[in-house]
Design a protein around this motif. Sequence first.
Motif, PDB file in Angstrom:
ATOM      1  N   GLY A 188       0.821  -1.208   0.000  1.00 49.91           N
ATOM      2  CA  GLY A 188       0.000   0.000   0.000  1.00 49.91           C
ATOM      3  C   GLY A 188       0.856   1.260   0.000  1.00 49.91           C
ATOM      4  N   HIS A 189       0.551   2.203   0.906  1.00 49.06           N
ATOM      5  CA  HIS A 189       1.300   3.471   0.915  1.00 49.06           C
ATOM      6  C   HIS A 189       2.724   3.303   1.449  1.00 49.06           C
ATOM      7  CE1 HIS A 189       0.871   4.034   5.253  1.00 49.06           C
ATOM      8  NE2 HIS A 189      -0.278   3.408   5.081  1.00 49.06           N
ATOM      9  N   GLN A 190       3.102   2.036   1.756  1.00 54.97           N
ATOM     10  CA  GLN A 190       4.491   1.799   2.165  1.00 54.97           C
ATOM     11  C   GLN A 190       5.322   1.173   1.048  1.00 54.97           C
ATOM     12  OE1 GLN A 190       3.397  -0.312   5.799  1.00 54.97           O
ATOM     13  NE2 GLN A 190       4.271   1.416   6.933  1.00 54.97           N
ATOM     14  N   GLY A 191       4.784   1.145  -0.175  1.00 57.63           N
ATOM     15  CA  GLY A 191       5.599   0.691  -1.307  1.00 57.63           C
ATOM     16  C   GLY A 191       5.462  -0.791  -1.592  1.00 57.63           C
ATOM     17  N   ALA A 192       6.551  -1.429  -2.004  1.00 55.10           N
ATOM     18  CA  ALA A 192       6.490  -2.844  -2.403  1.00 55.10           C
ATOM     19  C   ALA A 192       7.889  -3.448  -2.359  1.00 55.10           C
ATOM     20  CB  ALA A 192       5.913  -2.952  -3.821  1.00 55.10           C
ATOM     21  N   ARG A 222      16.626  -9.430  -3.203  1.00 57.39           N
ATOM     22  CA  ARG A 222      15.542  -8.632  -2.648  1.00 57.39           C
ATOM     23  C   ARG A 222      15.699  -7.184  -3.130  1.00 57.39           C
ATOM     24  NH1 ARG A 222      13.167  -7.675   3.434  1.00 57.39           N
ATOM     25  NH2 ARG A 222      12.030  -5.819   2.815  1.00 57.39           N
ATOM     26  N   PHE A 223      14.614  -6.602  -3.610  1.00 56.03           N
ATOM     27  CA  PHE A 223      14.613  -5.174  -3.963  1.00 56.03           C
ATOM     28  C   PHE A 223      13.388  -4.543  -3.329  1.00 56.03           C
ATOM     29  CE2 PHE A 223      16.078  -7.567  -7.770  1.00 56.03           C
ATOM     30  CZ  PHE A 223      17.425  -7.236  -7.674  1.00 56.03           C
ATOM     31  N   ASP A 224      13.547  -3.313  -2.812  1.00 54.84           N
ATOM     32  CA  ASP A 224      12.416  -2.606  -2.205  1.00 54.84           C
ATOM     33  C   ASP A 224      12.207  -1.277  -2.904  1.00 54.84           C
ATOM     34  OD1 ASP A 224      11.916  -4.269   0.358  1.00 54.84           O
ATOM     35  OD2 ASP A 224      14.088  -3.935   0.345  1.00 54.84           O
ATOM     36  N   VAL A 225      10.946  -0.832  -2.970  1.00 46.58           N
ATOM     37  CA  VAL A 225      10.674   0.536  -3.411  1.00 46.58           C
ATOM     38  C   VAL A 225       9.769   1.206  -2.387  1.00 46.58           C
ATOM     39  CG1 VAL A 225      10.954   0.433  -5.929  1.00 46.58           C
ATOM     40  CG2 VAL A 225       8.812  -0.351  -4.909  1.00 46.58           C
TER      41      VAL A 225
END
Length: 312
Positions: free
Chosen positions: A228-232, A240-243
């Motif tokens: 949600g509003h915390q990205g993916a 592992r990749f975060d946005v």
Amino acid sequence: MSQKVLTIGEILVEIVATTKGNGFLEIQPFIGPFPSGAPAIFIDQVGKLGTPCAMISRVGDDDFGRLNLNRLAADHVDISGIVMAKGETTGSAFIRYREDGSRKFVFNIANSACGKLEENSEIEQLLQQCRHLHLMGTALSSPGLNKMALKAIQAIKSHGGTVSFDPNLRAEMMTPTLHADLDAVLAQTDLFLPSGDELFLFTRAKDEHTAINELLNRGIREIVLKRGHQGASYFAEGKRFDVAAHSVTELDPTGAGDSFGGAFVSFWLNGSSPQEALYYANIAGARAVTFLGPMEGTSTRVELEQFLNVAK
Ligand code: ATP
Ligand code: MG
């Protein structure tokens, strides 16, 4: 030519109360009908990105059905597998937001035209033609769609195709039969797209790290967790990749996950790296919430590329 994407599931219109409050017990204003249905929003996003795609579903022989078919066709979705059933009614959902952001619904889905599917030659042809299947939990939980969904997995897999799966289910919808079907689908899933706590519907693990590892060990190659509003976040064996989510004014959160999923799958199938697919999907999700109406915020590639400049 990219691989053709298929989805199966519900098509409906959404009619949204324009004031906030608790339900529909007084006369009130609405806006709509908006084209809707989670798999329909997903496939509309895929079509807008120019990836060949089709949907299997049913609508009634009415304006709500025509509204949806016209939209999907305009956005380059092959609608040959969508039956317009004479004498039946297209699905609908009335929605009103409460002050605290929660929602009250009146649904007509299970008993509407999209509540059941029957095979026909167009559907058979799509099962032969398509090389990727995107399934959502709602198709599995619906007794009238379940058989077609499981058959489609076998068809796509037997032609060497891939499967993505977005559970889109809440814990209270779970039954033992659904659990068994979900396990069978998960065993065939190449790309898993849960959101938030849905991750824990499929494992006994209590923390995210253990849950992800358990699912990767079960044979799912790639997992994208929507926050949600915390990205993916994207997970694969050893990767592992975060946005972080883009900062936008949320007008209507419905459809964010489906737009995100449609964008991710489209870039993923067209040879993008996971980072690039995640980058565009994160924009697609953010852009979707800035539009009122579930399918109104699906994006073309140009709209995705321009969004970050416009949003600033
Ligand atoms: P849906 O209600 O469509 O089922 P979902 O729960 O499957 O949604 P979300 O996690 O809500 O999916 O949203 C998908 C993605 O969209 C997020 O991972 C994020 O990238 C983006 N997104 C969602 N909400 C916001 C927001 N308020 N601001 C910015 N980006 C958002
Ligand atoms: Mg979702």
